[in-house]
Motif scaffolding. Structure first.
Motif, PDB file in Angstrom:
ATOM      1  N   VAL A 131      34.519   6.445  24.767  1.00 56.87           N
ATOM      2  CA  VAL A 131      35.434   5.649  25.593  1.00 56.87           C
ATOM      3  C   VAL A 131      35.652   6.269  26.969  1.00 56.87           C
ATOM      4  O   VAL A 131      35.728   5.574  27.974  1.00 56.87           O
ATOM      5  CB  VAL A 131      36.796   5.557  24.879  1.00 56.87           C
ATOM      6  N   GLU A 132      35.754   7.599  26.985  1.00 58.11           N
ATOM      7  CA  GLU A 132      36.037   8.247  28.267  1.00 58.11           C
ATOM      8  C   GLU A 132      34.835   8.089  29.206  1.00 58.11           C
ATOM      9  O   GLU A 132      34.992   8.097  30.426  1.00 58.11           O
ATOM     10  CB  GLU A 132      36.416   9.717  28.071  1.00 58.11           C
ATOM     11  N   ALA A 133      33.655   7.952  28.620  1.00 60.68           N
ATOM     12  CA  ALA A 133      32.466   7.715  29.455  1.00 60.68           C
ATOM     13  C   ALA A 133      32.502   6.294  30.027  1.00 60.68           C
ATOM     14  O   ALA A 133      32.186   6.076  31.205  1.00 60.68           O
ATOM     15  CB  ALA A 133      31.200   7.941  28.640  1.00 60.68           C
ATOM     16  N   GLY A 154      43.378   2.811  31.978  1.00 67.18           N
ATOM     17  CA  GLY A 154      43.538   2.384  30.578  1.00 67.18           C
ATOM     18  C   GLY A 154      44.484   3.245  29.758  1.00 67.18           C
ATOM     19  O   GLY A 154      44.670   3.007  28.570  1.00 67.18           O
ATOM     20  N   HIS A 155      45.097   4.247  30.388  1.00 66.03           N
ATOM     21  CA  HIS A 155      45.868   5.215  29.602  1.00 66.03           C
ATOM     22  C   HIS A 155      47.360   4.910  29.501  1.00 66.03           C
ATOM     23  O   HIS A 155      48.037   5.492  28.658  1.00 66.03           O
ATOM     24  CB  HIS A 155      45.682   6.628  30.166  1.00 66.03           C
ATOM     25  N   TRP A 156      47.897   4.047  30.367  1.00 70.78           N
ATOM     26  CA  TRP A 156      49.359   3.871  30.304  1.00 70.78           C
ATOM     27  C   TRP A 156      49.761   3.305  28.945  1.00 70.78           C
ATOM     28  O   TRP A 156      50.714   3.765  28.315  1.00 70.78           O
ATOM     29  CB  TRP A 156      49.895   2.996  31.455  1.00 70.78           C
ATOM     30  N   CYS A 164      33.347  15.920  26.743  1.00 70.71           N
ATOM     31  CA  CYS A 164      33.001  15.111  27.918  1.00 70.71           C
ATOM     32  C   CYS A 164      34.205  14.820  28.803  1.00 70.71           C
ATOM     33  O   CYS A 164      34.056  14.304  29.900  1.00 70.71           O
ATOM     34  CB  CYS A 164      32.299  13.827  27.510  1.00 70.71           C
ATOM     35  N   ASP A 165      35.415  15.182  28.361  1.00 70.18           N
ATOM     36  CA  ASP A 165      36.601  14.823  29.145  1.00 70.18           C
ATOM     37  C   ASP A 165      37.674  15.909  29.081  1.00 70.18           C
ATOM     38  O   ASP A 165      37.738  16.780  29.947  1.00 70.18           O
ATOM     39  CB  ASP A 165      37.141  13.473  28.644  1.00 70.18           C
ATOM     40  N   SER A 166      38.469  15.906  28.008  1.00 67.44           N
ATOM     41  CA  SER A 166      39.675  16.743  28.027  1.00 67.44           C
ATOM     42  C   SER A 166      39.364  18.233  28.136  1.00 67.44           C
ATOM     43  O   SER A 166      40.077  18.970  28.807  1.00 67.44           O
ATOM     44  CB  SER A 166      40.521  16.478  26.791  1.00 67.44           C
TER      45      SER A 166
HETATM   46 ZN   LIG Z   1      41.804  10.197  27.898  1.00 70.36          ZN
END
Ligand SMILES: [Zn+2]
Ligand SMILES: NC(=O)c1ccc[n+]([C@@H]2O[C@H](COP(=O)([O-])OP(=O)(O)OC[C@H]3O[C@@H](n4cnc5c(N)ncnc54)[C@H](O)[C@@H]3O)[C@@H](O)[C@H]2O)c1
Length: 398
Positions: A201-203, A266-268, A153-155
């Motif tokens: 989470v990525e959703a 939310g990634h930093w 769904c993301d990477s």
């Molecule tokens: Zn991510």
């Protein structure tokens, strides 16, 4: 001042296609064969296939199925060697040797720019294989078959390939869209519950920054998702992948030349937490904490209402995700919280000024160019308290 110059614009268009198909390696499924087959009917397409070790172990029928698939289609496709089984998970990104090994295989089997490297595995393996493929011969075609919820769904559907170096996530990498991505939902069956869940989470992330309606759908389906109900999971993956692709294609900055990176909401702190935890935390688990932190922060700074902030935190918890990890409070040898180093690393990774995506509301992001470290630490404290209370409740109910 007159400077003699020649100036042109190079325009390259990259198709980005993500196909959805179940039982990909069933010989009667023509999806992969069609993706790989050359238009030139006299030509056989060569492929080197790299497989995630944990997946191969959990689904022992997979290697024979892949071999049989290529045999069934041998008039058009050839597998240059049996599937190359490589460890999955972050370990494969933490050492350069896997990329080097893959370059050796690409050279040995004469994988040229019309041949394929196919990666079947989790996001970490896909990142590493993508880097090897996009650097050999300045880029051979690579096909991704993601096998975790997060990578489907993301990477896996994006344009980035990388490994870690100098203690920093994704330090060595390339921007290069894959030739194709194929999502086979059936491949997720053997995942550990934490790996099924961490992709949710990525959703939450992409819905919070791009699509309030999708966020509401996730709220409505949280219980079904928590129970890994297949219909709900398929819907999440499909929409989340689509929103990521749309952002890359329409966002105006597919190769991240600017300083802002909204998909990294939310990634930093998450990237730093993954590293401080020695990768005990999965990417998705760290991002859940990172989103919770920036949500509490935005609320404390007065950008985001308490009602909206609670909805984000409740959705994450409703999906079964933790919002705090003890590593958030670890200090370095100068008694500074280690996690704060993530801010400067994040800025440096992009270049330019610091740009952190925060929410004004669900579906309404903005870029903050300064972060108040005292308020970050107070936010950590708030999450820690919430976590302690939840633990006390669990203990009381046992
Ligand atoms: Zn991510
Ligand atoms: N390139 C990008 O744009 C991008 C975006 C987000 C995340 N990422 C990266 O993706 C990585 C995380 O990927 P992930 O969440 O997919 O986890 P992962 O690749 O670490 O996989 C988790 C575990 O599941 C195993 N596994 C994979 N598929 C399986 C299956 N079907 N059955 C059983 N076990 C299986 C793996 O071997 C591994 O042990 C991180 O390195 C992160 O930085 C990259």
């Amino acid at each position: 001042l007159h400077i003699d110059s020649i100036q042109r614009t190079i325009q390259v268009s990259w198709p980005l296609r993500v196909l959805f198909s179940d039982n990909l390696f069933d010989p009667s499924n023509l999806t992969l064969a069609r993706v790989l087959a050359s238009d030139d009917l006299r030509r056989t397409s060569k492929a080197l296939l790299v497989l995630d070790q944990a997946l191969a172990a959990a689904q022992p029928d997979l290697v024979p199925a892949i071999t049989a698939y290529f045999q069934a289609h041998e008039s058009r496709l050839s597998l240059v060697r049996p599937p190359l089984v490589v460890p999955g998970g972050e370990a494969v990104k933490n050492s350069w040797s896997y990329v080097a090994d893959l370059h050796v295989e690409i050279d040995r089997f004469h994988i040229d720019r019309q041949s394929y490297v196919i990666a079947v595995g989790g996001g970490a393996l896909l990142d590493m294989v993508g880097l090897a493929a996009t650097t050999a011969h300045r880029g051979v075609r690579h096909v991704r078959v993601p096998t975790t919820t997060l990578s489907q769904c993301d990477s896996g559907v994006g344009v980035k390939n990388s490994v870690n170096a100098f203690g920093k996530k994704n330090f060595i990498g390339t921007f290069c869209p894959p030739f194709a991505v194929i999502n086979d939902f059936e491949l997720l069956a053997s995942l550990q519950p934490r790996d099924k869940r961490s992709g949710f989470v990525e959703a939450v992330k992409v819905s919070a920054i791009r699509d309030r309606r999708f966020f509401e759908t996730l709220e409505g389906e949280a219980e079904a998702l928590r129970d890994f109900e297949p219909g709900a999971m398929r819907r999440l993956i499909r929409r989340c992948a689509e929103l990521h692709i749309d952002h890359i294609v329409e966002g105006g900055d597919p190769f991240e030349a600017g300083s802002a990176r909204p998909l990294d909401f939310g990634h930093w702190s998450a990237h730093k937490l993954e590293q401080i935890s020695g990768f005990r935390l999965r990417h998705g688990e760290a991002v859940a904490i990172g989103i919770a932190l920036d949500t509490v922060y935005a609320n404390r700074k007065g950008y985001l209402s308490s009602a909206e902030a609670d909805r984000v935190l409740n959705l994450l918890q409703g999906l079964g995700l933790e919002l705090y990890a003890p590593e958030m409070s670890l200090a370095d040898d100068r008694s500074q919280p280690m996690m704060l180093g993530g801010l400067e690393e994040f800025r440096e990774h992009l270049g330019g000024q610091l740009s952190i995506t925060l929410l004004r509301g669900i579906g309404t992001p903005f870029e903050a160019h300064e972060m108040d470290t005292r308020c970050i630490l107070q936010s950590v404290g708030e999450l820690q308290q919430r976590y302690a209370q939840a633990q006390a409740r669990t203990e009381a109910s046992v």
